[in-house]
Design an enzyme around this catalytic site. Sequence first.
Site, PDB file in Angstrom:
ATOM      1  N   SER A   1      -9.711  -1.332   7.287  1.00 15.38           N
ATOM      2  CA  SER A   1      -9.140  -1.190   6.078  1.00 15.38           C
ATOM      3  C   SER A   1      -8.397  -2.138   5.252  1.00 15.38           C
ATOM      4  CB  SER A   1      -8.228   0.183   6.010  1.00 15.38           C
ATOM      5  OG  SER A   1      -8.659   1.356   5.998  1.00 15.38           O
TER       6      SER A   1
ATOM      7  N   SER B   1      -9.507   1.351   3.148  1.00 17.34           N
ATOM      8  CA  SER B   1      -8.742   2.142   2.285  1.00 17.34           C
ATOM      9  C   SER B   1      -7.787   1.215   1.375  1.00 17.34           C
ATOM     10  CB  SER B   1      -8.195   3.070   2.942  1.00 17.34           C
ATOM     11  OG  SER B   1      -7.178   2.458   4.192  1.00 17.34           O
TER      12      SER B   1
ATOM     13  N   LYS C   1       0.852  -1.108  -0.020  1.00 14.36           N
ATOM     14  CA  LYS C   1      -0.118  -0.206  -0.058  1.00 14.36           C
ATOM     15  C   LYS C   1       0.906   1.124  -0.100  1.00 14.36           C
ATOM     16  CE  LYS C   1      -3.864   1.732   2.660  1.00 14.36           C
ATOM     17  NZ  LYS C   1      -4.525   1.778   3.900  1.00 14.36           N
TER      18      LYS C   1
END
Lengths: 483, 94, 500
Positions: free
Chosen positions: C184, C160, C85
């Site tokens: 997330s 996310s 990420k």
Amino acid sequence: MTVWEAVIGIETHVELSTESKMFCSCPADAEGEPNTACCPVCLALPGALPVPNGKAIEGILKIGLALDCDINESSIFYRKNYFYPDLPKNYQISQYTFPVCEHGHIEIDVDGASVRIGITRVHMEEDTGKSTHVGDGDGRIHGADHTLLDFNRAGIPLVEIVTEPDIRTSQEARAYGAELQRIVLALGVSDAKLEAGSMRFDVNVSVRPVGAKELGTRTETKNVNSLRSVQRTIDYEIDRQIKVLEAGGEVRLETRHWNENTGVTTSMRTKEESEDYRYFQDPDLLPLEVTPAWQSEIRSGLPELPAITRARLATLGADMIAAGVLADSSDLAALFEEAVEAGASGRAAGIWLTGEVVAYTRRSDVAVLETGLTGGRLAELTAMVEAGKLSSSAAKKVLIAVLEGEGSPEEIAESKELLQVSDITAIEAAIDHVLAENADAVDKIRGGDMKPFGFLVGQVMRQMGGRADPKVVRDLLTDRTAG
Amino acid sequence: MPVEIDIVKVAALARLALTEEELDTFGSQLGDILEHAERVQALPTDGVPPTSHPLPMVNAFREDVTAECLDRESFLRSAPDTAGGQFRVPRILA
Amino acid sequence: MTGPDIADLADLTIAEAGTGLRSGDFTSTDLLAAVTKRASATEAHLHAYLTLDHEGSTRAAEAADASFAVGEDRGPLQGIPVALKDNMCTLGIETTASSKILDGWIPPYDATIVTRLKAAGAVITGKTNLDEFAMGSSTENSAYGPTRNPWNTDRVPGGSSGGSAAVTAVGSALGSFGSDTGGSIRQPAALTGLVGMKPTYGIVSRYGLIAFASSLDQIGPFSRTVEDSVLLLETISGFDPKDATSINAPVPNFGGSLGRGVSGMRIGVVTEFLNGDVIDSQIIAATRGMADKLQDAGAEIVEVSLPSTEYSLSAYYLIAPAECSSNLARFDGVRYGHRSNVEGTTEDMMSHSRAEGFGPEVIRRILLGTYALSAGYYDAFYGQAQRVRTLVRREFASAYEQVDALISPTTPTTAFAIGEKSDDPIAMYYSDLCTIPSNLAGDPAISVPIALDDAGLPIGFQVMAPALGEEVMYRVAAYVERLAGFTARASLATSEVVAP
Ligand SMILES: [Zn+2]
């Protein structure tokens, strides 16, 4: 007419002299090229996290214990949120409720009277970066065109020591600052250099009519960096505030700046509203738990504190002033103790050490340990003076020679022929000679005119080459000129 | 009831230069969110200590030893404005 | 090339790929070529990667191959292509947290997770898209455009960590890492048919993870199987002296009970998360169905009520923004990132840089958090939320005195349409209803895909365990995986590959 009294509180910031910074492994040394002692943590790069320096925690515990504080068993790091370009994270890691140490005190001595100043709290925080203002402001923030930032200093461990508003005069304030500096130096936790900013004061001053219970509005003068300036700042502020109030005005709650050159404080731009720091517990840091065992370990490792040293030196005979000077130098104090041990009177040893010896080391720029003086030699010197073997001027000469490494006082006095003659026969012979040549002077004295007496003493001393004990000369002459 | 907040003050505190329109939008959205969040106040919490950290741990310290710092160029090259090895910002006072 | 067809390699699990690498069936370079090819075929549809590090990954794959050649083995991730990420700092590789304020920022250091992955010989393919600063549940809040769901590109992949979910779901990496502050990792895993896991707070170092809410953030893995999840977590976990909140204790044996089944375990179903008013009925049915299967397999299933979870969402939306308002203060245009060219003072520069650089969801949360911490409101909002957090922790702790693990749906709905919730922050916040409590408690939790809904979209099943209870959590999750027999793949993973 109103009689005013001042109410003064002082916040002192002390930079700890650890190897590394408070929350990262960069050297805690702001010298060097700008931004060369920086890492992701102290630059607040995205993702970086703080880890506290254990040595700094020990440092604050030492300070807290030396100031007789209560140590909170559990203490917490908070974030103090405010935006300023020299503050990389735009929050400062500090403490709020539950600081490491609270409720201490410090005893200071002002004109021979002891005054107790309460310590509200001692807490841990981190220093900011350094700003250099460039442009028309002559280095000042006002009028500057832009500002340069160096983060070498950012994150150096800082201990903040806050007093109760117990201080009443600028003299007390100065004495407090000096004593705090001595304590910090004795603890060895900081170099406490005022001129270098590693110890600095924020001074809160208000005035009120004597007898009033309520406090007046205070001003805070920030970053005062010498003891003399602390005293001058306070004197100036007290005077200014009284004038404002007597003219019917109001003192404004504000931050002021002390200008060393002009000797006045000026208002820094006030914020329209008071800061809202949004303190909250720093989620990146765990609570600090100081167990009783840890506390006593630190306590047992504390060195002798200056007040104790002074008291001990005084019991050995040093007068108050000498005790103070000796306590500030462990080398001098050690020589003093050796000398007393070897039989010197504490009073005399103290006076010699803090007078002639200190003057010599300053003049020659040498450390006292590098000279030829030992406690034993100092004791020998004082014994010779007491026994009348050395005049005070001769003793000074001998001491200098000892300091220069020329030998022991006995040897030096001997070789330089500085020993005083107390042999009465020799002195009487000289008196005989002088009286024979000055019969008219003797007549005058016997007629009640004492003026020539001093002249006769001088003549005898001269005859003796200056080595006669003047007291003996006087006594004998008095007898011989008596009617 | 949406919570009334002084959005101008909050935006200033957060150093966010928002337009009038943005202030209006965010102000009313925050009011709605806070109305929802206010539900936490319904729960009796007398004598309940706050949780700042999920695990009961204390005392994480570093040894007081230094490590290598960053090479200055490695971060100055990402800086918006620099001069002589320092970060440069506009004047601080108006 | 001797091994199987290169296109297939992108569909291997990490465990399978590890076996193939060690038996010499193919090389790490082959694996990298396969996932890179998959990325080229799918990225135009997904936009899951923000940066593909061709140079670095090629070098890492070659280094892994050289290691295998001399019999050097640094563990199960050696030679395995994994993605990160884009809120984890990578030395020399742009890291943006999907924010305009960090556009072009090249970190001068590696996050601890990156250091560990490199030391383990993993091949980092690139950086994946996310909701800006990990704030969101759909990956629509990225300054660089949304990521789409590989099961249906009209849908969100969740967030996310939507980019990390999409790349593993589609095979443009064999596994990936996200961060989970309120769900997330688990929520996007559920929405993309993956295993997604949030570890116990403090097991994985946060050093170098761009902070959203420090007391809640944890890094964790996305994988196609529970076994892979263990392999990924094992590599990145353990004490880090650079993170004061990292647990200074040996790492538990995460995979120690993978094959043990659930017979004799007591497992609690959280009744609040089977409420038809807030949870989709197909999801409730699938969850109950799996609970029944676990019961049939010998577990004792009991209903557990956690009444304070009702307040978790509210507490979370005070605590996380409060911490974020302070964590994001450092983005001020002074040392890095976007600087506004507005005329004026430094304060003007900061305020405009921040307003220009942050997207609306980030601004919303900074404002919310600033308010919640400000004088006069602290106690009613932030302080109260922290006390509620204590109640949630206590409630979970007492539940775990009764049961070994808790189960629930991962999400209230399956993947929703792009744009469906973007104008309604509160509706979006409800996506994390079932995942937030584990973050508040600091406990481990995992989402395992168990079924498809009528629209052909995956349904996630959540297993929660007490702090440091990863072994128990994985034991249950592995059995759920086995009972579910979930083998479906995202349409984009299969269609593009079948028709090259
Ligand atoms: Zn540093």
